[in-house]
Design a protein around this motif. Structure first.
Motif, PDB file in Angstrom:
ATOM      1  N   THR A 106      -4.652  19.692  32.798  1.00  0.00           N
ATOM      2  CA  THR A 106      -3.823  19.555  31.595  1.00  0.00           C
ATOM      3  C   THR A 106      -3.266  18.146  31.423  1.00  0.00           C
ATOM      4  O   THR A 106      -2.635  17.853  30.406  1.00  0.00           O
ATOM      5  N   SER A 107      -3.475  17.286  32.407  1.00  0.00           N
ATOM      6  CA  SER A 107      -2.952  15.920  32.331  1.00  0.00           C
ATOM      7  C   SER A 107      -3.835  15.047  31.446  1.00  0.00           C
ATOM      8  O   SER A 107      -5.061  15.216  31.403  1.00  0.00           O
ATOM      9  N   SER A 108      -3.224  14.118  30.750  1.00  0.00           N
ATOM     10  CA  SER A 108      -3.945  13.218  29.846  1.00  0.00           C
ATOM     11  C   SER A 108      -4.355  11.941  30.575  1.00  0.00           C
ATOM     12  O   SER A 108      -3.485  11.177  31.011  1.00  0.00           O
ATOM     13  N   VAL A 109      -5.660  11.722  30.675  1.00  0.00           N
ATOM     14  CA  VAL A 109      -6.141  10.494  31.313  1.00  0.00           C
ATOM     15  C   VAL A 109      -5.817   9.293  30.433  1.00  0.00           C
ATOM     16  O   VAL A 109      -5.557   8.197  30.932  1.00  0.00           O
ATOM     17  N   THR A 110      -5.826   9.499  29.123  1.00  0.00           N
ATOM     18  CA  THR A 110      -5.477   8.410  28.206  1.00  0.00           C
ATOM     19  C   THR A 110      -4.054   7.919  28.469  1.00  0.00           C
ATOM     20  O   THR A 110      -3.791   6.710  28.488  1.00  0.00           O
ATOM     21  N   THR A 111      -3.144   8.850  28.712  1.00  0.00           N
ATOM     22  CA  THR A 111      -1.769   8.481  29.034  1.00  0.00           C
ATOM     23  C   THR A 111      -1.708   7.722  30.357  1.00  0.00           C
ATOM     24  O   THR A 111      -0.955   6.744  30.498  1.00  0.00           O
ATOM     25  N   MET A 112      -2.497   8.149  31.336  1.00  0.00           N
ATOM     26  CA  MET A 112      -2.544   7.453  32.621  1.00  0.00           C
ATOM     27  C   MET A 112      -2.998   6.019  32.434  1.00  0.00           C
ATOM     28  O   MET A 112      -2.442   5.083  33.031  1.00  0.00           O
ATOM     29  N   MET A 113      -4.030   5.823  31.609  1.00  0.00           N
ATOM     30  CA  MET A 113      -4.535   4.472  31.375  1.00  0.00           C
ATOM     31  C   MET A 113      -3.497   3.614  30.664  1.00  0.00           C
ATOM     32  O   MET A 113      -3.376   2.416  30.935  1.00  0.00           O
ATOM     33  N   GLU A 114      -2.736   4.213  29.766  1.00  0.00           N
ATOM     34  CA  GLU A 114      -1.670   3.474  29.093  1.00  0.00           C
ATOM     35  C   GLU A 114      -0.594   3.062  30.090  1.00  0.00           C
ATOM     36  O   GLU A 114      -0.066   1.946  30.024  1.00  0.00           O
ATOM     37  N   GLN A 115      -0.285   3.939  31.027  1.00  0.00           N
ATOM     38  CA  GLN A 115       0.707   3.623  32.048  1.00  0.00           C
ATOM     39  C   GLN A 115       0.219   2.493  32.960  1.00  0.00           C
ATOM     40  O   GLN A 115       1.012   1.680  33.441  1.00  0.00           O
ATOM     41  N   LEU A 116      -1.095   2.447  33.187  1.00  0.00           N
ATOM     42  CA  LEU A 116      -1.679   1.398  34.009  1.00  0.00           C
ATOM     43  C   LEU A 116      -1.888   0.102  33.233  1.00  0.00           C
ATOM     44  O   LEU A 116      -2.184  -0.946  33.820  1.00  0.00           O
ATOM     45  N   GLY A 117      -1.741   0.166  31.903  1.00  0.00           N
ATOM     46  CA  GLY A 117      -1.966  -1.011  31.070  1.00  0.00           C
ATOM     47  C   GLY A 117      -3.440  -1.317  30.899  1.00  0.00           C
ATOM     48  O   GLY A 117      -3.811  -2.480  30.684  1.00  0.00           O
ATOM     49  N   TRP A 118      -4.286  -0.283  30.980  1.00  0.00           N
ATOM     50  CA  TRP A 118      -5.735  -0.477  30.873  1.00  0.00           C
ATOM     51  C   TRP A 118      -6.216  -0.215  29.456  1.00  0.00           C
ATOM     52  O   TRP A 118      -5.827   0.760  28.817  1.00  0.00           O
ATOM     53  N   ARG A 119      -7.087  -1.078  28.987  1.00  0.00           N
ATOM     54  CA  ARG A 119      -7.829  -0.829  27.759  1.00  0.00           C
ATOM     55  C   ARG A 119      -9.166  -0.183  28.120  1.00  0.00           C
ATOM     56  O   ARG A 119      -9.603  -0.239  29.265  1.00  0.00           O
ATOM     57  N   THR A 120      -9.820   0.396  27.141  1.00  0.00           N
ATOM     58  CA  THR A 120     -11.146   0.942  27.412  1.00  0.00           C
ATOM     59  C   THR A 120     -12.098  -0.206  27.728  1.00  0.00           C
ATOM     60  O   THR A 120     -11.873  -1.350  27.307  1.00  0.00           O
ATOM     61  N   LEU A 121     -13.158   0.087  28.448  1.00  0.00           N
ATOM     62  CA  LEU A 121     -14.142  -0.945  28.766  1.00  0.00           C
ATOM     63  C   LEU A 121     -14.826  -1.438  27.499  1.00  0.00           C
ATOM     64  O   LEU A 121     -15.197  -2.615  27.395  1.00  0.00           O
ATOM     65  N   GLN A 122     -15.005  -0.555  26.531  1.00  0.00           N
ATOM     66  CA  GLN A 122     -15.603  -0.954  25.262  1.00  0.00           C
ATOM     67  C   GLN A 122     -14.724  -1.986  24.556  1.00  0.00           C
ATOM     68  O   GLN A 122     -15.227  -2.973  24.009  1.00  0.00           O
ATOM     69  N   GLU A 123     -13.408  -1.776  24.576  1.00  0.00           N
ATOM     70  CA  GLU A 123     -12.493  -2.732  23.971  1.00  0.00           C
ATOM     71  C   GLU A 123     -12.500  -4.054  24.735  1.00  0.00           C
ATOM     72  O   GLU A 123     -12.470  -5.128  24.135  1.00  0.00           O
ATOM     73  N   ARG A 124     -12.567  -3.981  26.054  1.00  0.00           N
ATOM     74  CA  ARG A 124     -12.592  -5.203  26.858  1.00  0.00           C
ATOM     75  C   ARG A 124     -13.862  -6.012  26.569  1.00  0.00           C
ATOM     76  O   ARG A 124     -13.821  -7.242  26.524  1.00  0.00           O
ATOM     77  N   ARG A 125     -14.988  -5.340  26.369  1.00  0.00           N
ATOM     78  CA  ARG A 125     -16.227  -6.054  26.040  1.00  0.00           C
ATOM     79  C   ARG A 125     -16.110  -6.724  24.673  1.00  0.00           C
ATOM     80  O   ARG A 125     -16.579  -7.853  24.482  1.00  0.00           O
ATOM     81  N   ALA A 126     -15.489  -6.041  23.731  1.00  0.00           N
ATOM     82  CA  ALA A 126     -15.318  -6.622  22.396  1.00  0.00           C
ATOM     83  C   ALA A 126     -14.434  -7.871  22.455  1.00  0.00           C
ATOM     84  O   ALA A 126     -14.721  -8.885  21.810  1.00  0.00           O
TER      85      ALA A 126
END
Length: 210
Positions: A106-126
């Motif tokens: 039930t945990s949101s991985v998207t929220t975890m990534m926001e807490q870590l300050g991570w962007r998606t790899l697709q965004e990082r490539r752009a």
């Protein structure tokens, strides 16, 4: 005196916590001693798993050992199909769960990534493509900017837009120049007007390019 004592304690902690693990295919590897603050580190045949390490250490391991492999040559060879894009993203999402120690369905991985300050790899490539375009336009890299054809004058977009090459295949459409020019053309004027590479990178931080 207190600073010297703290330095000595820190050096002693490093000596006991750090070990040397040789990884090689050679049958008779050449081994060299490694020292920290004058103390030789112990050589071991195996290392402990990082599962019990603090979150900061896990993040460091991911950024050092995993992400560079997934992003190597990404601005040229980055995936274009949804299937392959998602395969890469799942690696980072699993890393986020591991680092946060949260495997609840039930945990949101998207929220975890926001807490870590991570962007998606697709965004990082752009963003990496946008940075390379800035380098080319401003002659900061040995790629002739003559490959870029200025777009016709238009009231839409910024003042340094370029013509997107005509593409007939999906592969060419998602190759570096057609895709990067589209990203560049969509940037705001204040980003394009940056005088330094550092300020340009900073201007990309609040943007979402993909």
């Amino acid at each position: 005196m207190g600073r010297r004592l703290a330095h000595a304690v820190h050096a002693d902690w490093l000596t006991h916590k750090c070990q040397v693990l040789h990884i090689t295919h050679r049958k008779s590897p050449v081994k060299s001693p490694y020292n920290i603050h004058g103390h030789q580190l112990e050589e071991v045949e195996a290392a402990k798993n990082i599962y019990q390490c603090p979150k900061e250490i896990k993040v460091l391991c991911y950024n050092t050992l995993v992400r560079p492999i997934m992003e190597y040559g990404g601005i040229i060879w980055g995936p274009s199909t949804a299937h392959n894009i998602n395969r890469l993203e799942m690696v980072q999402r699993r890393a986020a769960r591991f680092i946060m120690g949260d495997y609840h369905t039930t945990s949101s991985v998207t929220t975890m990534m926001e807490q870590l300050g991570w962007r998606t790899l697709q965004e990082r490539r752009a963003q990496a493509k946008a940075v390379m375009m800035f380098r080319i336009v401003n002659q900061l890299v040995d790629i002739p900017h003559t490959y870029l054809t200025p777009a016709r004058v238009s009231v839409r977009g910024h003042s340094q837009r370029f013509t997107v090459p005509h593409t007939r295949t999906t592969t060419y459409r998602h190759s570096f120049f057609p895709d990067s020019i589209r990203i560049w053309n969509a940037l705001p004027q204040d980003a394009i007007s940056c005088n330094t590479l550092e300020s340009f990178k900073a201007s990309l931080q609040p943007l979402h390019l993909r």
